[in-house]
Design a protein around this motif. Structure first.
Motif, PDB file in Angstrom:
ATOM      1  N   ASN A  11       0.847  -1.179   0.000  1.00  0.00           N
ATOM      2  CA  ASN A  11       0.000   0.000   0.000  1.00  0.00           C
ATOM      3  C   ASN A  11       0.888   1.235   0.000  1.00  0.00           C
ATOM      4  O   ASN A  11       2.116   1.131   0.091  1.00  0.00           O
ATOM      5  N   LYS A  38       1.280   5.367   1.558  1.00  0.00           N
ATOM      6  CA  LYS A  38       0.819   6.471   2.407  1.00  0.00           C
ATOM      7  C   LYS A  38       1.613   7.698   1.988  1.00  0.00           C
ATOM      8  O   LYS A  38       2.847   7.681   1.986  1.00  0.00           O
ATOM      9  N   TYR A  59      -2.641  10.856   2.725  1.00  0.00           N
ATOM     10  CA  TYR A  59      -3.536   9.968   1.973  1.00  0.00           C
ATOM     11  C   TYR A  59      -2.982   8.545   1.963  1.00  0.00           C
ATOM     12  O   TYR A  59      -1.805   8.338   1.651  1.00  0.00           O
ATOM     13  N   SER A  60      -3.830   7.590   2.305  1.00  0.00           N
ATOM     14  CA  SER A  60      -3.442   6.181   2.303  1.00  0.00           C
ATOM     15  C   SER A  60      -4.267   5.425   1.267  1.00  0.00           C
ATOM     16  O   SER A  60      -5.493   5.535   1.263  1.00  0.00           O
ATOM     17  N   LEU A  61      -3.578   4.660   0.425  1.00  0.00           N
ATOM     18  CA  LEU A  61      -4.256   3.820  -0.564  1.00  0.00           C
ATOM     19  C   LEU A  61      -3.858   2.369  -0.323  1.00  0.00           C
ATOM     20  O   LEU A  61      -2.697   2.069  -0.018  1.00  0.00           O
ATOM     21  N   SER A  62      -4.816   1.476  -0.475  1.00  0.00           N
ATOM     22  CA  SER A  62      -4.568   0.057  -0.232  1.00  0.00           C
ATOM     23  C   SER A  62      -3.770  -0.557  -1.373  1.00  0.00           C
ATOM     24  O   SER A  62      -3.487   0.088  -2.382  1.00  0.00           O
ATOM     25  N   TRP A  89      -3.120  -0.117  -5.599  1.00  0.00           N
ATOM     26  CA  TRP A  89      -3.499   1.270  -5.857  1.00  0.00           C
ATOM     27  C   TRP A  89      -3.011   1.741  -7.218  1.00  0.00           C
ATOM     28  O   TRP A  89      -3.615   2.618  -7.831  1.00  0.00           O
ATOM     29  N   HIS A 141     -10.571  10.196   3.130  1.00  0.00           N
ATOM     30  CA  HIS A 141      -9.536   9.321   3.690  1.00  0.00           C
ATOM     31  C   HIS A 141     -10.117   7.958   4.030  1.00  0.00           C
ATOM     32  O   HIS A 141      -9.507   6.919   3.746  1.00  0.00           O
ATOM     33  N   SER A 142     -11.286   7.952   4.630  1.00  0.00           N
ATOM     34  CA  SER A 142     -11.929   6.698   5.006  1.00  0.00           C
ATOM     35  C   SER A 142     -12.252   5.847   3.779  1.00  0.00           C
ATOM     36  O   SER A 142     -12.046   4.625   3.780  1.00  0.00           O
ATOM     37  N   ARG A 156      -8.967   4.272   2.026  1.00  0.00           N
ATOM     38  CA  ARG A 156      -8.280   3.168   2.712  1.00  0.00           C
ATOM     39  C   ARG A 156      -8.830   1.807   2.296  1.00  0.00           C
ATOM     40  O   ARG A 156      -8.134   0.802   2.400  1.00  0.00           O
ATOM     41  N   LYS A 157     -10.073   1.772   1.819  1.00  0.00           N
ATOM     42  CA  LYS A 157     -10.672   0.491   1.412  1.00  0.00           C
ATOM     43  C   LYS A 157     -11.444   0.664   0.110  1.00  0.00           C
ATOM     44  O   LYS A 157     -12.539   0.096  -0.060  1.00  0.00           O
TER      45      LYS A 157
END
Length: 508
Positions: A349, A351, A374-377, A380, A446-447, A450-451
């Protein structure tokens, strides 16, 4: 105070604040979980970027294999000590001839006319020697910071020159990236690994930006000043010189080992051409306009939430699986490109820390600052189409809310409630809606990211629509008990719901 030797890095460990050296951070065999501990989010990112730049130019690994080794394990102390020897005099803030990011020749003028308060180095703070509207963005008084540790002064010097606006006057360059560019850096498991994740290997640079390694002038500006008799073209500027480019002529005022202000003279010169900074996304279309004054680096915008520009943070034009001429002209920062390409991180992932200042109405005015993570699983790299759809959906919902606010103001004015105050009333309600939507949608985005799952796209749309409806009701609440406003509220609410319903975001 030498940035390669002394304890200057502000960190916390188990909640305890302290300062450590770069050697201690990079060579720590105990692998302690240091966290940067700077006063503001923008300075926190600036401190990280300064550390990355130091390691980039002093300890650059040869290739991906060498980079992986540095990332995986702490560096041997002897190897560190040997590597820094050629650079020590360049990174000393108090060096008599080559002080870090300063001009040794700048001295106090009679009556200290060229003195500036310390807060002028900290972007957005009010300061005693300026009445500019750009210098009161975040603090209320001009004496919040009167003296700082030299380590903090180094971070402020670097941030002002790299990501701020001009200290040398309007006629002079504000830096190689233009005024107030965005910074994007990849975050890893700890501070040491984060630094190495953003250090580009020599092999990667030779492939992606060979001119940075073969440029004619490699010494920093405080060793060889920018050409004043003729313009120094960007292609002449090497990696170290560019990463630490200082367009202003300034010298710190130091008392009792603390920075208390600085002296400044007129700036040095402007720089034509494009210098590919590794930490900022590029607008390729703007790069190829041929306008010498146009800097192609991405900046935060006041008319968009930060997530509205998100594709530019993560993807290059070749990766974007969408038909959109504007987006096809984007290119993410080199540090993100290396993260994608390097086998060390492939399949992980990501971040990403993103931050920058928002320009005001003029070239050197400030409207605010933005800083997000920003976080991507995993996978991505292949979700550009989904992210594009998500961003457009969120912005489209905002347009519906903005239209409803516009109609509310128009009807209220027609009913005579705000006659003579039309533009001010309309601007106020639309501004409140925009601010509330942009601020509240960040955590929601953001939520979702993440998924991120394509099959949930309808639920994401409903989340944005629910936020728009909530904000509408909050803004309408003060007017609900005024009979003359009821029709405006009812009609604009119906308009908002109708337009959101047509998008498929039917109210539950």
């Amino acid at each position: 105070m030498n940035l390669l030797i002394d304890n200057w890095i502000p960190v916390s460990l188990n909640g305890e604040a302290q300062r450590i050296s770069l050697k201690q951070l990079l060579c720590d065999k105990q692998k302690q979980d240091w966290h940067l501990a700077v006063l503001r989010d923008d300075m926190d990112l600036a401190a990280l970027q300064l550390l990355v730049c130091l390691v980039q130019v002093v300890l650059m690994p040869e290739d991906a294999k060498a980079l992986k080794k540095r990332w995986s394990e702490p560096m041997p102390e002897l190897e560190y000590e040997q590597a820094i020897q050629p650079f020590i005099s360049w990174f000393d803030l108090l060096h008599a001839e080559t002080p870090f990011m300063q001009s040794a020749t700048v001295t106090p003028e009679k009556g200290n006319k060229n003195w500036a308060s310390l807060q002028k180095l900290f972007i957005g703070l009010p300061e005693k020697t300026s009445t500019s509207a750009s210098s009161n963005g975040f603090f209320n008084t001009p004496d919040e910071i009167q003296a700082v540790h030299l380590g903090d002064a180094a971070i402020a010097l670097f941030q002002q020159a790299t990501n701020g606006f001009s200290l040398g006057g309007a006629a002079f360059s504000v830096g190689l990236k233009g005024s107030m560019p965005l910074t994007t850096l990849v975050l890893s498991e700890n501070l040491r690994k984060t630094i190495w994740t953003n250090v580009l290997s020599k092999a990667f640079l030779q492939e992606k930006a060979p001119e940075l390694l073969s440029a004619e002038i490699r010494q920093p500006t405080w060793v060889i000043q920018p050409h004043t008799d003729k313009q120094e073209h960007a292609l002449q500027i090497g990696l170290l010189r560019g990463l630490f480019w200082q367009p202003a002529k300034i010298k710190l005022e130091v008392k009792n080992d603390l920075a208390t202000g600085f002296f400044k003279n007129a700036g040095m010169c402007s720089v034509p051409g494009f210098w590919q900074h590794p930490h900022t996304p590029i607008d390729i279309l703007r790069l190829h306009t041929g306008n010498a004054k146009e800097k192609p680096f991405l900046s935060a915008r006041n008319d968009l939430p930060l997530w509205g520009q998100m594709l530019c943070f993560f993807y290059t034009n070749k990766q974007l699986k969408i038909v959109d001429a504007q987006q096809e002209g984007t290119s993410c920062a080199l540090v993100v490109q290396q993260y994608q390409d390097n086998s060390t991180w492939r399949g992980r992932n990501i971040k990403l820390a993103v931050g920058g200042y928002v320009k005001g109405g003029s070239a050197e005015s400030l409207a605010g600052r933005k800083h997000e993570t920003y976080s991507l699983s995993t996978n991505w790299e292949n979700k550009s189409a989904e992210m594009d759809h998500l961003i457009k959906m969120g912005l489209e919902v905002y347009k519906k809310l903005d239209w409803a606010m516009n109609e509310f103001a128009r009807i209220a004015i027609d009913k005579g409630k705000h006659k003579g105050k039309e533009s001010g009333f309309k601007k106020a309600v639309k501004g409140k809606a925009k601010q509330a939507y942009f601020e509240n949608s960040e955590s929601m985005m953001h939520s979702i990211l993440r998924k991120l799952a394509w099959e949930d796209i309808a639920s994401y749309q409903k989340q944005f629509a629910a936020l728009a409806r909530k904000i509408f009701e909050q803004i309408m609440e003060p007017y609900e008990h005024e009979p003359k406003m009821l029709q405006a509220i009812i009609e604009s609410r119906a308009l908002l719901n109708n337009r959101l319903n047509k998008m498929g975001a039917v109210h539950d």
